[in-house]
Design an enzyme around this catalytic site. Structure first.
Site, mmCIF file in Angstrom:
data_model
loop_
_atom_site.group_PDB
_atom_site.id
_atom_site.type_symbol
_atom_site.label_atom_id
_atom_site.label_comp_id
_atom_site.label_asym_id
_atom_site.label_seq_id
_atom_site.Cartn_x
_atom_site.Cartn_y
_atom_site.Cartn_z
ATOM 1 N N ASP A 103 0.862 -1.196 0.000
ATOM 2 C CA ASP A 103 0.000 0.000 0.000
ATOM 3 C C ASP A 103 0.889 1.233 0.000
ATOM 4 O OD1 ASP A 103 -2.049 1.765 0.069
ATOM 5 O OD2 ASP A 103 -2.899 1.106 1.970
ATOM 6 N N LEU A 213 -11.943 6.286 8.588
ATOM 7 C CA LEU A 213 -12.231 7.703 8.762
ATOM 8 C C LEU A 213 -12.815 7.812 10.167
ATOM 9 C CD1 LEU A 213 -13.865 10.022 6.162
ATOM 10 C CD2 LEU A 213 -14.523 10.141 8.539
ATOM 11 N N HIS A 242 -7.306 7.712 7.272
ATOM 12 C CA HIS A 242 -6.178 6.777 7.099
ATOM 13 C C HIS A 242 -6.463 5.895 5.888
ATOM 14 C CE1 HIS A 242 -3.996 2.899 8.554
ATOM 15 N NE2 HIS A 242 -3.190 3.628 7.826
ATOM 16 N N PRO A 385 -2.155 6.998 14.483
ATOM 17 C CA PRO A 385 -3.474 6.425 14.792
ATOM 18 C C PRO A 385 -3.354 5.159 15.634
ATOM 19 C CG PRO A 385 -2.845 5.864 12.560
ATOM 20 C CD PRO A 385 -1.746 6.728 13.097
ATOM 21 N N SER A 392 -5.681 7.976 19.533
ATOM 22 C CA SER A 392 -4.641 8.321 18.565
ATOM 23 C C SER A 392 -3.843 9.474 19.163
ATOM 24 C CB SER A 392 -5.256 8.733 17.224
ATOM 25 O OG SER A 392 -5.968 7.650 16.641
ATOM 26 N N HIS A 411 4.345 4.519 13.346
ATOM 27 C CA HIS A 411 3.244 4.958 12.476
ATOM 28 C C HIS A 411 1.861 4.556 12.978
ATOM 29 C CE1 HIS A 411 2.517 0.909 11.037
ATOM 30 N NE2 HIS A 411 1.743 1.310 10.039
ATOM 31 N N GLY A 412 1.777 3.704 14.000
ATOM 32 C CA GLY A 412 0.462 3.272 14.478
ATOM 33 C C GLY A 412 0.625 2.332 15.656
ATOM 34 N N GLY A 414 0.317 -1.118 15.647
ATOM 35 C CA GLY A 414 0.998 -2.381 15.335
ATOM 36 C C GLY A 414 0.144 -3.571 15.742
#
Length: 488
Positions: A103, A213, A242, A385, A392, A411-412, A414
């Protein structure tokens, strides 16, 4: 997913700081540099053996600089661990699609508003319903944007700029988007017919899986000065998007993995794992992949720009507010699956490197020339997030991140469970009702998605963020709590 948890770390892996462990260069044959994983003792218990091996495998790739790294949300991925960061010099180094992921430019966009939580509490169900109807979501969802082949090529070159030219937002949005919402050097001629077909109907769609969202509110502020600069306050309604390059980016990755597998053999690159297929930076194969990856990254920035525009319209429609009264403006947009050519200081010298971030967020410090003028004094906003049931975070990039991690952070949350494991665990449960009991309204295109995305499937985002904050590679500004969630 592999088994997690250690009574003690494997041999040749040791704790070097409260927030990180080091994989010795002799952990695995062929390693050129050490591995570094940012985990404290809490997250160490959730660390997968396979993720450690993947960080070590990346350390064997030609031209790698300083260390192979993984952030606190690390978990097993394709080739590179998700959460992986690796930089390669441009002379001897490589480019690897596995270091970006399927992605391409999956990323996060955060909007502020003039609204307070108590103003929309009674209407949150209506807001979520309208958002769900207005923003296409789910596997194979089709967007409201109908693209001809010329339009699609323009998107691939211009990214979010194309969306703004079509009236989806304004130029101010571009300033607060990483890379201005467009990375130069994209080449639409390198894109396969199949990728074009997959992308044509998916512009302006959320997709499925962990994409979402989310209507949120500011629950706690840790840094008042930074919060003021970002225009946020306690109790304020925010909105997080996201998503990434959808089927288009997935196809670009698929196409070039095949190219790179042949290239690795052609250039006699020894790989401990074929998923690390790569080519020398200067090779035609690597340059073609970069140009195609940039096209997919631009597709993703346009996608988030369109979704943001329709989100603003949905809020105005439900609440009967003018754009000025709503005050829904972009705070920032970050990419977290991308390879970029950046200048970094290594051993006291400034050099250009190919930095791969795969499930990792750029975290540039105050004063960096790539930051918008409005944020240059505080540093780059970092958007992290969590899962749909917890929280978040907004953080800021730091000078220490530039020194240690090539300006990168987590980044998040996990994943802790595979999607299959999560579905199995959720059997017989009504996840949407469990969420509603927490005061969170959820709409999803499929029941299985909610099972896959339930909170237990993820690490606790607070633990993940605490590690990078304590390590000093990004610092906490605010915590956001969910009110309403749209899932694919």
């Amino acid at each position: 997913m592999s088994e997690k948890g250690y009574d003690m770390l494997p041999e040749k892996v040791r704790r070097v700081h409260d927030t990180k462990i080091e994989i010795s260069v002799d952990y695995k044959q062929g390693m050129r540099v050490n591995g570094i994983i940012y985990v404290d003792e809490v997250l160490e218990k959730e660390l997968e053996a396979q993720a450690i091996d993947q960080v070590a495998n990346v350390a064997t790739l030609p031209g790698i600089v300083k260390a192979s790294m993984a952030m606190s949300d690390v978990h097993t991925g394709y080739g590179f661990a998700i959460g992986g960061v690796a930089a390669f010099d441009l002379k001897d180094g490589i480019i690897s699609p596995g270091g970006v992921g399927y992605d391409i430019n999956c990323g996060v966009r955060l909007l502020r508003s003039n609204l307070q939580k108590n103003e929309i509490g009674a209407k949150i169900s209506d807001i979520v319903s309208v958002l769900y109807n207005e923003i296409p979501a789910g596997v194979g969802s089709k967007g409201r944007v109908r693209l001809g082949s010329d339009d699609e090529k323009k998107i691939l070159r211009k990214g979010a700029r194309w969306a703004v030219e079509q009236g989806f937002g304004d130029a101010g949005d571009l300033e607060k988007t990483e890379s201005g919402g467009c990375i130069e050097g994209a080449d639409p001629s390198l894109i396969s017919k199949k990728a074009y077909e997959r992308g044509r109907a998916q512009q302006g769609t959320l997709g499925s899986g962990n994409h979402f969202l989310e209507v949120q509110y500011v629950d706690e502020i840790y840094d008042e000065r930074a919060a003021n600069s970002l225009g946020i306050f306690e109790g304020q309604v925010t909105l997080m998007i996201h998503t990434g390059s959808r089927g288009f980016g997935h196809q670009v990755c698929t196409d070039f993995l095949e190219v790179m597998e042949k290239a690795a053999k052609k250039y006699a690159i020894e790989l401990p794992d074929k998923e690390l297929a790569c080519a020398p930076f200067a090779s035609a194969e690597a340059q073609d992949y970069l140009a195609a990856m940039r096209a997919a990254a631009n597709y993703a920035w346009a996608n988030r720009q369109c979704i943001m525009h329709w989100t603003r319209e949905a809020f105005m429609k439900v609440l009967g507010l003018s754009p000025g009264k709503l005050g829904m403006t972009l705070i920032y947009d970050v990419a977290h699956n991308i390879a970029k050519i950046e200048e970094h200081t290594v051993d006291g010298k400034k050099i250009k490197l190919a930095v791969h971030r795969k499930g990792a967020t750029r975290a540039f410090p105050p004063g960096h020339p790539e930051l918008p003028a409005v944020y240059r004094s505080i540093g780059q906003p970092v958007l992290i997030p969590g899962d749909m049931g917890r929280a978040s975070f907004i953080l800021l990039g730091t000078e220490k991140a530039m020194m240690e991690t090539f300006g990168s952070t987590c980044h998040g949350a996990g994943r802790l469970m595979s999607r299959h494991q999560a579905i199995k665990k959720a059997k017989g449960r009504k996840i949407w009702r469990e969420m509603e009991e927490k005061g969170i309204i959820v709409r999803s295109a499929g029941r299985e998605t909610l099972a896959e995305e339930m909170s237990e499937a993820y690490k606790d985002i607070s633990d993940v963020v605490d590690v990078v904050h304590a390590a000093g590679i990004s610092t906490k500004v605010a915590r956001l709590r969910p009110m309403g969630v749209i899932k694919g």
